[in-house]
Write an enzyme that holds these catalytic residues in place. Structure first.
Site, short mmCIF file in Angstrom:
data_model
loop_
_atom_site.label_atom_id
_atom_site.label_comp_id
_atom_site.label_asym_id
_atom_site.label_seq_id
_atom_site.Cartn_x
_atom_site.Cartn_y
_atom_site.Cartn_z
N SER A 1 -47.53 9.06 -1.81
CA SER A 1 -47.21 7.72 -1.32
C SER A 1 -48.51 6.90 -1.33
CB SER A 1 -46.57 7.77 0.07
OG SER A 1 -46.12 6.51 0.47
N THR A 2 -48.92 6.36 -0.19
CA THR A 2 -50.10 5.50 -0.13
C THR A 2 -51.33 6.23 -0.66
OG1 THR A 2 -49.15 4.57 1.89
CG2 THR A 2 -51.41 3.95 1.35
N HIS B 1 -43.86 6.92 -4.01
CA HIS B 1 -43.26 5.74 -3.38
C HIS B 1 -43.88 4.48 -3.95
CE1 HIS B 1 -42.71 8.48 0.40
NE2 HIS B 1 -41.78 8.72 -0.52
N MET C 1 -48.50 7.90 3.90
CA MET C 1 -48.15 7.77 5.31
C MET C 1 -46.75 8.33 5.56
SD MET C 1 -47.36 3.70 5.77
CE MET C 1 -46.12 2.85 4.78
N ASP D 1 -42.49 12.20 4.72
CA ASP D 1 -41.65 12.56 3.58
C ASP D 1 -42.31 13.68 2.77
OD1 ASP D 1 -39.54 12.46 1.78
OD2 ASP D 1 -40.45 10.87 0.58
#
Length: 347
Positions: free
Chosen positions: A162-163, A188, A279, A282
């Site tokens: 993600s991030t 993501h 973050m 998940d």
């Protein structure tokens, strides 16, 4: 802790929409506005904000040029605000490579500001806590695996991020040889960005990287990136293939890393799961499913993560077999997924 934010955008309307969204969060204070890079430079010096939201396209100097100067002269957390177009996606990916923490899409046809900016406050607060990177960071050493590498034909590699995942995935995938493990990835990002990101990854390595399509066959030398939007990427079938499955968000996301990892665990095939920077949580439960199914599991360590959220949750739950810095992950993956020969084996 209150997070102070400077909004940089040439559109008064967009500045107002971003400010209205952020002001609804009691932990965020919008301390200033700038319509162009010249104003932004002065306001950064005057206000010393915790986070900047930065428009991709502005008169005089575009967001990329300004971001390069920020990351060179005064590295700080930056969230890019981009148009949801092909050109906007390309520029935003370049910004994420340069060190921007994350990106959000502007409202467009059929999308309200409330929908487009639904997660903006959380992204800004995460950015304030993130580990700021610069383009001058030390690159990972070259892989010790070359053209003679042979991936085990039945081994499935699943990666979630993600991030901070754009840089992390580029670091890993760029070191893969042409005959890399059959790979599926959930990152993501907005739906309009994933095709461009797949193309960017494809240019970075000898293997073939594609945005996943329903029914695509998993085989060595092929890497599939989950498309953003309304489906989850899963792996299924007697001969493993990509499956794009509609459904609600899982762990707050669609596509979800947890959904991908659980599906890989159910294949009963040799597999490796890798959870990278991001973050939230998940992927933590899905990684545990892979480990319980007998697969190998890797988590990115805190020092090399932009945001040590997802890998932390997995590590603290016991889902991570090996926690590694980003610079070591590619070679360990290739060891775990290789055909066992005299030249390639586990340490």
């Amino acid at each position: 802790m209150t997070v102070s934010v400077l909004i940089v955008d040439d559109s008064p309307t967009m500045r107002g929409l971003i400010a209205a969204t952020l002001k609804r969060d009691p932990d965020i204070e919008v301390v200033g506005f700038a319509a162009n890079p010249m104003e932004a430079r002065a306001e950064i010096k005057r206000l010393n904000p915790d986070v900047i939201t930065l428009d991709v396209e502005m008169p005089g100097m575009n967001g990329i040029e300004f971001l390069e100067k920020i990351m060179r002269l005064r590295p700080m957390p930056v969230v890019m605000v981009s148009t949801l177009t092909q050109a906007g996606a390309e520029v935003t990916l370049a910004a994420l490579e340069l060190g921007a923490v994350d990106a959000v899409g502007k409202p467009g046809p059929g999308t309200t500001a409330a929908e487009a900016f639904a997660n903006l406050a959380n992204i800004v607060k995460t950015a304030a806590r993130s580990r700021v990177r610069t383009a001058s960071g030390v690159a990972a050493p070259p892989s010790r695996f070359g053209a003679d590498y042979r991936a085990a034909p039945d081994h499935i590699l699943a990666i979630g991020a993600s991030t901070g995942g754009v840089e992390a995935l580029l670091t890993i995938i760029s070191r893969f040889p042409a005959n890399c493990p059959a790979t599926v990835i959930t990152q993501h990002m907005p739906a309009t960005f994933t095709a461009s990101f797949a193309a960017r990854l494809d240019r970075s390595c000898p293997a073939t990287v594609l945005e996943a399509t329903d029914g695509a066959l998993l085989e060595p030398g092929r890497i599939y990136l989950a498309p953003g939007g309304v489906t989850h990427l899963e792996v299924g079938g007697t001969t493993p293939r990509c499956r794009l499955m509609p459904g609600d968000t899982v762990s707050g996301h669609r596509p979800s890393v947890d959904v991908l990892f659980h599906s890989v665990a159910r294949t009963k095939r040799p597999c490796t799961g890798v959870l990278l920077t991001g973050m939230g949580r998940d992927g933590a439960e899905g990684l545990m499913a892979i480990r319980r199914a007998g697969g190998h599991t890797i988590g990115q360590d805190e020092a090399s993560s932009v945001v040590y959220g997802m890998p932390r949750m997995a590590f603290e739950s016991g889902a991570v077999e090996r926690q590694l810095p980003l610079s070591q992950i590619a070679d360990v993956i290739l060891e775990l997924c290789a055909v066992r020969t005299a030249n390639v084996g586990l340490h």
